[in-house]
Structures are given as structure tokens and as C-alpha cells.
Design a protein around this motif. Structure first.
Motif, PDB file in Angstrom:
ATOM      1  N   CYS A  44      99.524  51.328 -99.080  1.00  0.00           N
ATOM      2  CA  CYS A  44      98.232  51.183 -98.430  1.00  0.00           C
ATOM      3  C   CYS A  44      97.235  52.165 -99.059  1.00  0.00           C
ATOM      4  O   CYS A  44      97.532  53.357 -99.181  1.00  0.00           O
ATOM      5  CB  CYS A  44      98.381  51.459 -96.934  1.00  0.00           C
ATOM      6  SG  CYS A  44      96.832  51.535 -96.027  1.00  0.00           S
ATOM      7  N   CYS A  47      95.991  55.008 -96.332  1.00  0.00           N
ATOM      8  CA  CYS A  47      96.830  56.123 -95.875  1.00  0.00           C
ATOM      9  C   CYS A  47      97.864  56.578 -96.899  1.00  0.00           C
ATOM     10  O   CYS A  47      98.435  57.653 -96.758  1.00  0.00           O
ATOM     11  CB  CYS A  47      97.529  55.768 -94.563  1.00  0.00           C
ATOM     12  SG  CYS A  47      98.818  54.504 -94.740  1.00  0.00           S
ATOM     13  N   ASP A  48      98.152  55.746 -97.877  1.00  0.00           N
ATOM     14  CA  ASP A  48      99.146  56.037 -98.914  1.00  0.00           C
ATOM     15  C   ASP A  48     100.528  56.335 -98.325  1.00  0.00           C
ATOM     16  O   ASP A  48     101.280  57.148 -98.849  1.00  0.00           O
ATOM     17  CB  ASP A  48      98.671  57.202 -99.795  1.00  0.00           C
ATOM     18  CG  ASP A  48      99.455  57.297-101.095  1.00  0.00           C
ATOM     19  OD1 ASP A  48      99.867  56.239-101.606  1.00  0.00           O
ATOM     20  OD2 ASP A  48      99.671  58.424-101.579  1.00  0.00           O
ATOM     21  N   GLN A  49     100.871  55.664 -97.221  1.00  0.00           N
ATOM     22  CA  GLN A  49     102.141  55.920 -96.544  1.00  0.00           C
ATOM     23  C   GLN A  49     103.119  54.747 -96.638  1.00  0.00           C
ATOM     24  O   GLN A  49     104.282  54.946 -96.928  1.00  0.00           O
ATOM     25  CB  GLN A  49     101.904  56.244 -95.064  1.00  0.00           C
ATOM     26  CG  GLN A  49     101.070  57.480 -94.827  1.00  0.00           C
ATOM     27  CD  GLN A  49     101.758  58.730 -95.327  1.00  0.00           C
ATOM     28  OE1 GLN A  49     102.922  58.951 -95.048  1.00  0.00           O
ATOM     29  NE2 GLN A  49     101.027  59.545 -96.076  1.00  0.00           N
ATOM     30  N   GLU A  52     101.203  47.816 -97.607  1.00  0.00           N
ATOM     31  CA  GLU A  52     100.058  47.257 -96.909  1.00  0.00           C
ATOM     32  C   GLU A  52     100.381  45.856 -96.390  1.00  0.00           C
ATOM     33  O   GLU A  52     100.595  44.929 -97.165  1.00  0.00           O
ATOM     34  CB  GLU A  52      98.880  47.199 -97.873  1.00  0.00           C
ATOM     35  CG  GLU A  52      97.627  46.633 -97.263  1.00  0.00           C
ATOM     36  CD  GLU A  52      96.581  46.388 -98.317  1.00  0.00           C
ATOM     37  OE1 GLU A  52      95.715  47.248 -98.479  1.00  0.00           O
ATOM     38  OE2 GLU A  52      96.660  45.329 -98.988  1.00  0.00           O
ATOM     39  N   CYS A  61      98.494  51.750 -89.596  1.00  0.00           N
ATOM     40  CA  CYS A  61      98.034  52.729 -90.580  1.00  0.00           C
ATOM     41  C   CYS A  61      97.450  53.957 -89.878  1.00  0.00           C
ATOM     42  O   CYS A  61      96.709  53.836 -88.896  1.00  0.00           O
ATOM     43  CB  CYS A  61      96.965  52.054 -91.445  1.00  0.00           C
ATOM     44  SG  CYS A  61      96.143  53.114 -92.607  1.00  0.00           S
ATOM     45  N   GLY A  62      97.767  55.140 -90.375  1.00  0.00           N
ATOM     46  CA  GLY A  62      97.221  56.368 -89.796  1.00  0.00           C
ATOM     47  C   GLY A  62      95.700  56.382 -89.815  1.00  0.00           C
ATOM     48  O   GLY A  62      95.056  56.871 -88.891  1.00  0.00           O
ATOM     49  N   PHE A  63      95.116  55.837 -90.869  1.00  0.00           N
ATOM     50  CA  PHE A  63      93.663  55.731 -90.985  1.00  0.00           C
ATOM     51  C   PHE A  63      93.107  54.866 -89.855  1.00  0.00           C
ATOM     52  O   PHE A  63      92.205  55.280 -89.125  1.00  0.00           O
ATOM     53  CB  PHE A  63      93.315  55.129 -92.354  1.00  0.00           C
ATOM     54  CG  PHE A  63      91.846  54.969 -92.610  1.00  0.00           C
ATOM     55  CD1 PHE A  63      91.144  55.950 -93.284  1.00  0.00           C
ATOM     56  CD2 PHE A  63      91.170  53.824 -92.200  1.00  0.00           C
ATOM     57  CE1 PHE A  63      89.786  55.805 -93.533  1.00  0.00           C
ATOM     58  CE2 PHE A  63      89.821  53.669 -92.440  1.00  0.00           C
ATOM     59  CZ  PHE A  63      89.129  54.662 -93.113  1.00  0.00           C
ATOM     60  N   SER A  64      93.651  53.661 -89.707  1.00  0.00           N
ATOM     61  CA  SER A  64      93.136  52.761 -88.676  1.00  0.00           C
ATOM     62  C   SER A  64      93.433  53.282 -87.280  1.00  0.00           C
ATOM     63  O   SER A  64      92.614  53.127 -86.374  1.00  0.00           O
ATOM     64  CB  SER A  64      93.671  51.338 -88.850  1.00  0.00           C
ATOM     65  OG  SER A  64      95.056  51.288 -88.718  1.00  0.00           O
ATOM     66  N   GLN A  66      93.419  56.372 -86.350  1.00  0.00           N
ATOM     67  CA  GLN A  66      92.407  57.383 -86.061  1.00  0.00           C
ATOM     68  C   GLN A  66      91.069  56.725 -85.721  1.00  0.00           C
ATOM     69  O   GLN A  66      90.363  57.168 -84.817  1.00  0.00           O
ATOM     70  CB  GLN A  66      92.236  58.346 -87.234  1.00  0.00           C
ATOM     71  CG  GLN A  66      91.289  59.497 -86.945  1.00  0.00           C
ATOM     72  CD  GLN A  66      91.763  60.374 -85.804  1.00  0.00           C
ATOM     73  OE1 GLN A  66      92.901  60.833 -85.787  1.00  0.00           O
ATOM     74  NE2 GLN A  66      90.901  60.608 -84.831  1.00  0.00           N
ATOM     75  N   HIS A  84     101.597  51.635 -82.984  1.00  0.00           N
ATOM     76  CA  HIS A  84     101.961  51.023 -84.270  1.00  0.00           C
ATOM     77  C   HIS A  84     102.956  49.889 -84.123  1.00  0.00           C
ATOM     78  O   HIS A  84     103.093  49.051 -85.010  1.00  0.00           O
ATOM     79  CB  HIS A  84     102.471  52.069 -85.265  1.00  0.00           C
ATOM     80  CG  HIS A  84     103.685  52.798 -84.808  1.00  0.00           C
ATOM     81  ND1 HIS A  84     104.937  52.289 -84.930  1.00  0.00           N
ATOM     82  CD2 HIS A  84     103.825  54.005 -84.199  1.00  0.00           C
ATOM     83  CE1 HIS A  84     105.813  53.143 -84.431  1.00  0.00           C
ATOM     84  NE2 HIS A  84     105.169  54.188 -83.985  1.00  0.00           N
TER      85      HIS A  84
END
Length: 163
Positions: A44, A47-49, A52, A61-64, A66, A84
């Protein structure tokens, strides 16, 4: 009914169509590109985790996550952000119970706007090599409902914080 979350909101038709396609897993995420043997990013871009997927982008996603937290706090919503493990429709069914009836259509509209703006940020990262910015996304989400209200979604003003 699940279709009401998408089609009975004040969201513009392109956002409703996006959610319908996302629900059918028809959006070109890295996971879908991989299934077709097409070039894709390994993780992704927000977040690069993880890989995707639509589920990941919308709520995992950690981004979404937040962005969800920030916008629900801004709206003074009493419901928790989607977990999640949730999907959008079951989460909305639970969140609807904590939302006064007069505010449900507005909150449903915002529940469509958040993933749409995350998707647009993702596309900006993919196609324009932009850096992910939670602040930019939340600012755009906070501005958009006022435009919708001026375009005719007057009931949306009931859920917006006064400025």
C-alpha cells in the motif's frame, strides 16, 4: 438495507458508483492487478504495511484509519471508527443505531466521502508520485460537505460542526 448506504445519500453519483464498484471488488488495486499478472506496487502506498486491497484501503490501512478517526472526531460522532476487520456496510449498520434519525443520511454521506477521498489520495500517490498526507485528506473532507450542501444537500449541514 445495505444498498441504502450507497444509493440513499447526498453523495454525488461518481462517489456512489465508486462504492458500488468497490463493493464488487472491481477497482484496480494492487491485489487486483496482481491477480491479472499486471505490474503493481508490492505494498500500500499510503501506509507501506500490507498488500493494497479495497478492504485495506477503505478501513484497514493505518492511513485511512487515522482519517476515519479524525473526521468522526471532527463530526462529534458517537460511533467508533470502523475496525480493520469490519467492512463498510456492517459497520454502518451498527453506527446507524448510535446516530439520531435526522442525521443518518448525512452521516451515511460522510461515510462514503471518507473512502472516496482516501482513494483519490491513493491515486495521487500512484499516478502523480505524491506523498501521502493525512492533513490534506482531512482538510479536503472537511471542505467537501459544504459544497454538497450548497448544491442542494441542505440536510447535510445538520451534522457539520459550526465554524
Amino acid at each position: 438495507m445495505p444498498w441504502q448506504l450507497t444509493w440513499k445519500t447526498w453523495a454525488p453519483h461518481n462517489i456512489k458508483l465508486f462504492h458500488w464498484l468497490a463493493h464488487l471488488d472491481r477497482c484496480w488495486t494492487a491485489e487486483r492487478l496482481q491477480r491479472r499478472g499486471l505490474p503493481h506496487h508490492a505494498r500500500c502506498l499510503l501506509c507501506d504495511q500490507d498488500m493494497e486491497t479495497m478492504q485495506h484501503l477503505m478501513i484497514g490501512c493505518g492511513f485511512s484509519r487515522q482519517v476515519w478517526f479524525d473526521i468522526l472526531a471532527w463530526l462529534r460522532a458517537t460511533c467508533r471508527p470502523p475496525d480493520h476487520d469490519d467492512t463498510l456496510i456492517p459497520w454502518w449498520s451498527q453506527a446507524k443505531q448510535a446516530t439520531p434519525k435526522a442525521m443518518r443520511r448525512g452521516r451515511a454521506s460522510m461515510s462514503l466521502l471518507i473512502p472516496w477521498m482516501v482513494w483519490k489520495q491513493r491515486n495521487d500517490c500512484v499516478f502523480n508520485v505524491a506523498a501521502p498526507s493525512i492533513n490534506d485528506v482531512t482538510a479536503k473532507i472537511q471542505d467537501e460537505p459544504n459544497l454538497w450542501a450548497r448544491a442542494g444537500a441542505l440536510g447535510l449541514r445538520a451534522i457539520l460542526p459550526s465554524t
